[in-house]
Design an enzyme around this catalytic site. Structure first.
Site, short mmCIF file in Angstrom:
data_model
loop_
_atom_site.label_atom_id
_atom_site.label_comp_id
_atom_site.label_asym_id
_atom_site.label_seq_id
_atom_site.Cartn_x
_atom_site.Cartn_y
_atom_site.Cartn_z
N ARG A 75 -19.38 -17.58 -37.25
CA ARG A 75 -19.34 -16.13 -37.00
C ARG A 75 -18.41 -15.42 -37.98
O ARG A 75 -18.57 -14.23 -38.25
CB ARG A 75 -18.98 -15.86 -35.54
N GLU A 112 -9.90 -29.90 -28.06
CA GLU A 112 -9.56 -30.35 -26.71
C GLU A 112 -10.12 -31.77 -26.49
O GLU A 112 -9.46 -32.63 -25.93
CB GLU A 112 -10.12 -29.37 -25.69
P1 AMP Z 1 -9.15 -22.58 -32.06
O1 AMP Z 1 -9.17 -23.55 -33.19
O2 AMP Z 1 -8.82 -23.22 -30.75
O3 AMP Z 1 -8.28 -21.38 -32.36
O4 AMP Z 1 -10.63 -22.05 -31.88
C1 AMP Z 1 -11.10 -21.04 -32.71
C2 AMP Z 1 -12.51 -21.31 -33.15
O5 AMP Z 1 -13.33 -21.75 -32.07
C3 AMP Z 1 -13.14 -20.02 -33.67
O6 AMP Z 1 -13.95 -20.35 -34.80
C4 AMP Z 1 -13.96 -19.50 -32.52
O7 AMP Z 1 -15.20 -19.00 -32.96
C5 AMP Z 1 -14.15 -20.69 -31.59
N1 AMP Z 1 -13.71 -20.44 -30.20
C6 AMP Z 1 -12.70 -21.06 -29.56
N2 AMP Z 1 -12.60 -20.66 -28.30
C7 AMP Z 1 -13.56 -19.73 -28.13
C8 AMP Z 1 -13.96 -18.91 -27.03
N3 AMP Z 1 -13.35 -18.98 -25.83
N4 AMP Z 1 -14.98 -18.05 -27.21
C9 AMP Z 1 -15.60 -17.97 -28.41
N5 AMP Z 1 -15.27 -18.72 -29.48
C10 AMP Z 1 -14.26 -19.59 -29.34
#
Ligand code: AMP
Length: 187
Positions: A75, A112
Protein backbone atom coordinates in the site's frame (compact mmCIF):
# COMPACT_ATOMS: atom_id res chain seq x y z
CA UNK A 1 0.13 17.23 17.96
CA UNK A 2 -3.29 18.81 18.41
CA UNK A 3 -6.45 17.00 19.32
CA UNK A 4 -10.11 17.54 18.51
CA UNK A 5 -12.93 17.31 21.03
CA UNK A 6 -13.56 13.78 19.79
CA UNK A 7 -9.94 12.88 20.56
CA UNK A 8 -8.81 12.55 16.95
CA UNK A 9 -5.18 13.60 16.60
CA UNK A 10 -2.37 13.59 14.10
CA UNK A 11 0.85 15.37 13.17
CA UNK A 12 -0.79 17.44 10.41
CA UNK A 13 -3.53 18.74 12.68
CA UNK A 14 -7.04 17.66 13.66
CA UNK A 15 -8.75 18.42 10.33
CA UNK A 16 -6.43 16.10 8.41
CA UNK A 17 -6.70 13.49 11.17
CA UNK A 18 -10.50 13.64 10.92
CA UNK A 19 -10.26 13.26 7.16
CA UNK A 20 -8.22 10.07 7.44
CA UNK A 21 -10.44 8.77 10.25
CA UNK A 22 -13.49 9.25 8.04
CA UNK A 23 -12.02 6.98 5.34
CA UNK A 24 -10.60 4.06 7.32
CA UNK A 25 -12.53 0.88 8.04
CA UNK A 26 -11.79 -1.41 10.98
CA UNK A 27 -11.84 -5.07 9.96
CA UNK A 28 -11.80 -7.31 13.05
CA UNK A 29 -9.89 -10.60 13.03
CA UNK A 30 -8.04 -9.98 9.74
CA UNK A 31 -5.65 -11.43 8.70
CA UNK A 32 -5.79 -13.44 11.91
CA UNK A 33 -7.90 -13.60 15.07
CA UNK A 34 -7.29 -10.72 17.47
CA UNK A 35 -5.96 -8.27 14.86
CA UNK A 36 -8.05 -5.25 13.85
CA UNK A 37 -7.00 -4.53 10.28
CA UNK A 38 -7.05 -0.85 9.31
CA UNK A 39 -8.38 -0.85 5.77
CA UNK A 40 -7.51 2.37 3.94
CA UNK A 41 -9.03 1.38 0.59
CA UNK A 42 -11.93 3.83 1.13
CA UNK A 43 -9.36 6.64 1.40
CA UNK A 44 -7.52 5.49 -1.72
CA UNK A 45 -10.85 5.27 -3.51
CA UNK A 46 -11.94 8.84 -2.75
CA UNK A 47 -10.15 11.10 -5.22
CA UNK A 48 -10.64 14.32 -3.28
CA UNK A 49 -9.53 12.87 0.07
CA UNK A 50 -6.63 11.00 -1.52
CA UNK A 51 -5.38 14.22 -3.10
CA UNK A 52 -5.67 16.12 0.20
CA UNK A 53 -3.78 13.41 2.04
CA UNK A 54 -0.98 13.33 -0.54
CA UNK A 55 -0.78 17.13 -0.48
CA UNK A 56 -0.70 17.00 3.33
CA UNK A 57 2.30 14.67 3.37
CA UNK A 58 4.17 16.84 0.86
CA UNK A 59 3.33 20.03 2.76
CA UNK A 60 4.47 18.59 6.07
CA UNK A 61 7.95 17.78 4.81
CA UNK A 62 8.26 20.53 2.22
CA UNK A 63 8.41 19.70 -1.47
CA UNK A 64 12.12 20.52 -1.69
CA UNK A 65 13.09 18.37 1.30
CA UNK A 66 13.46 15.06 -0.57
CA UNK A 67 14.97 13.82 -3.84
CA UNK A 68 13.14 10.50 -4.12
CA UNK A 69 10.22 8.67 -2.46
CA UNK A 70 10.37 5.07 -1.24
CA UNK A 71 7.12 3.13 -0.76
CA UNK A 72 6.79 -0.04 1.30
CA UNK A 73 5.00 -2.96 -0.41
CA UNK A 74 2.21 -2.86 -1.17
CA UNK A 75 0.00 0.00 0.00
CA UNK A 76 3.02 2.27 0.40
CA UNK A 77 3.46 2.03 -3.38
CA UNK A 78 0.17 3.86 -3.92
CA UNK A 79 1.24 6.75 -1.71
CA UNK A 80 4.80 6.90 -2.99
CA UNK A 81 3.78 7.01 -6.64
CA UNK A 82 1.33 9.84 -6.06
CA UNK A 83 3.86 11.89 -4.05
CA UNK A 84 6.53 11.28 -6.68
CA UNK A 85 4.25 12.36 -9.51
CA UNK A 86 3.09 15.47 -7.66
CA UNK A 87 6.62 16.60 -6.85
CA UNK A 88 8.47 15.41 -9.95
CA UNK A 89 10.82 13.02 -8.14
CA UNK A 90 11.35 9.31 -8.70
CA UNK A 91 9.87 6.42 -6.76
CA UNK A 92 11.62 3.37 -5.27
CA UNK A 93 9.59 0.29 -4.30
CA UNK A 94 10.77 -1.49 -1.14
CA UNK A 95 9.69 -5.03 -1.86
CA UNK A 96 8.97 -8.28 -0.09
CA UNK A 97 11.61 -10.99 -0.42
CA UNK A 98 12.24 -12.54 -3.82
CA UNK A 99 10.49 -9.96 -6.01
CA UNK A 100 13.41 -7.86 -7.18
CA UNK A 101 15.28 -9.13 -10.27
CA UNK A 102 18.75 -7.70 -9.60
CA UNK A 103 21.24 -7.51 -6.72
CA UNK A 104 19.41 -6.33 -3.61
CA UNK A 105 20.03 -5.55 0.04
CA UNK A 106 17.77 -7.43 2.43
CA UNK A 107 16.59 -6.76 5.98
CA UNK A 108 14.71 -9.28 8.09
CA UNK A 109 12.63 -8.49 11.13
CA UNK A 110 10.40 -10.33 13.56
CA UNK A 111 6.65 -10.50 13.14
CA UNK A 112 4.25 -11.62 15.83
CA UNK A 113 4.49 -15.07 14.27
CA UNK A 114 7.66 -15.71 12.28
CA UNK A 115 9.81 -13.37 10.29
CA UNK A 116 9.55 -11.07 7.26
CA UNK A 117 12.17 -9.79 4.84
CA UNK A 118 12.19 -6.61 2.77
CA UNK A 119 14.54 -5.85 -0.12
CA UNK A 120 15.71 -2.92 -2.16
CA UNK A 121 17.94 -2.87 -5.24
CA UNK A 122 21.53 -2.07 -4.37
CA UNK A 123 21.57 0.72 -6.97
CA UNK A 124 18.15 2.13 -6.01
CA UNK A 125 19.47 5.40 -4.58
CA UNK A 126 22.01 7.94 -5.73
CA UNK A 127 24.55 8.42 -2.93
CA UNK A 128 23.39 11.10 -0.53
CA UNK A 129 19.94 11.45 -2.05
CA UNK A 130 17.32 12.43 0.52
CA UNK A 131 14.64 9.75 0.72
CA UNK A 132 11.07 10.23 1.93
CA UNK A 133 9.70 6.86 3.10
CA UNK A 134 5.95 6.22 3.15
CA UNK A 135 3.56 3.47 4.20
CA UNK A 136 -0.10 3.20 5.11
CA UNK A 137 0.06 1.95 8.72
CA UNK A 138 2.71 2.11 11.46
CA UNK A 139 2.13 -0.72 13.93
CA UNK A 140 5.09 -2.18 15.88
CA UNK A 141 7.58 -0.32 13.67
CA UNK A 142 9.49 -3.41 12.54
CA UNK A 143 8.67 -2.82 8.87
CA UNK A 144 9.67 0.83 9.04
CA UNK A 145 12.84 0.13 11.01
CA UNK A 146 13.95 -2.43 8.43
CA UNK A 147 13.13 -0.08 5.56
CA UNK A 148 14.94 2.93 6.98
CA UNK A 149 18.00 0.73 7.52
CA UNK A 150 17.81 -0.51 3.92
CA UNK A 151 17.61 3.04 2.59
CA UNK A 152 20.81 3.92 4.42
CA UNK A 153 22.52 0.68 3.46
CA UNK A 154 21.78 1.50 -0.19
CA UNK A 155 23.37 4.94 0.16
CA UNK A 156 20.34 7.13 0.72
CA UNK A 157 19.71 9.58 3.55
CA UNK A 158 16.33 9.33 5.29
CA UNK A 159 14.59 12.69 4.83
CA UNK A 160 11.40 11.68 6.61
CA UNK A 161 8.92 8.91 7.31
CA UNK A 162 5.16 9.31 6.87
CA UNK A 163 2.22 7.04 7.48
CA UNK A 164 -1.49 7.64 7.11
CA UNK A 165 -2.27 5.91 10.39
CA UNK A 166 -0.28 5.09 13.51
CA UNK A 167 -1.38 2.53 16.09
CA UNK A 168 0.14 4.27 19.11
CA UNK A 169 -0.43 1.41 21.55
CA UNK A 170 2.03 -0.77 19.59
CA UNK A 171 4.89 1.65 20.20
CA UNK A 172 6.26 2.01 16.67
CA UNK A 173 7.14 5.67 17.18
CA UNK A 174 9.26 4.88 20.23
CA UNK A 175 10.97 2.05 18.41
CA UNK A 176 12.00 4.39 15.58
CA UNK A 177 13.20 7.18 17.89
CA UNK A 178 15.12 9.41 17.48
CA UNK A 179 13.93 9.32 13.88
CA UNK A 180 10.82 11.47 13.57
CA UNK A 181 7.52 9.91 12.55
CA UNK A 182 4.84 11.84 10.68
CA UNK A 183 1.41 10.24 11.15
CA UNK A 184 -1.67 11.88 9.68
CA UNK A 185 -3.85 10.00 12.18
CA UNK A 186 -2.80 8.52 15.51
CA UNK A 187 -5.14 6.11 17.25
P1 AMP B 1 4.71 -3.12 11.74
O1 AMP B 1 5.96 -3.66 11.14
O2 AMP B 1 4.23 -3.93 12.91
O3 AMP B 1 4.82 -1.65 12.06
O4 AMP B 1 3.57 -3.29 10.66
C1 AMP B 1 3.46 -2.34 9.65
C2 AMP B 1 3.16 -3.00 8.32
O5 AMP B 1 2.17 -4.01 8.44
C3 AMP B 1 2.62 -1.96 7.35
O6 AMP B 1 3.16 -2.24 6.06
C4 AMP B 1 1.12 -2.15 7.38
O7 AMP B 1 0.57 -2.07 6.09
C5 AMP B 1 0.91 -3.54 7.98
N1 AMP B 1 0.02 -3.54 9.16
C6 AMP B 1 0.37 -3.88 10.42
N2 AMP B 1 -0.67 -3.85 11.24
C7 AMP B 1 -1.72 -3.45 10.49
C8 AMP B 1 -3.10 -3.20 10.78
N3 AMP B 1 -3.62 -3.37 12.02
N4 AMP B 1 -3.90 -2.79 9.78
C9 AMP B 1 -3.39 -2.62 8.54
N5 AMP B 1 -2.11 -2.85 8.21
C10 AMP B 1 -1.28 -3.26 9.17
Amino acid sequence: MTETQTGVRGDSGPATAELVASRVLDVPDFPQPGVVFKDLMPLFGDGEVFRQVIDGIIAYHGRDSFDVVAGIEARGFVLAAAIAYATGVGVVPVRKAGKLPRAAYAASYALEYGEATLEVHQDAFTAGHRVLVVDDVLATGGTAEATLGLVEQAGGTVAGFSVLLELAFLGGRDRLAPRPVHALLTV
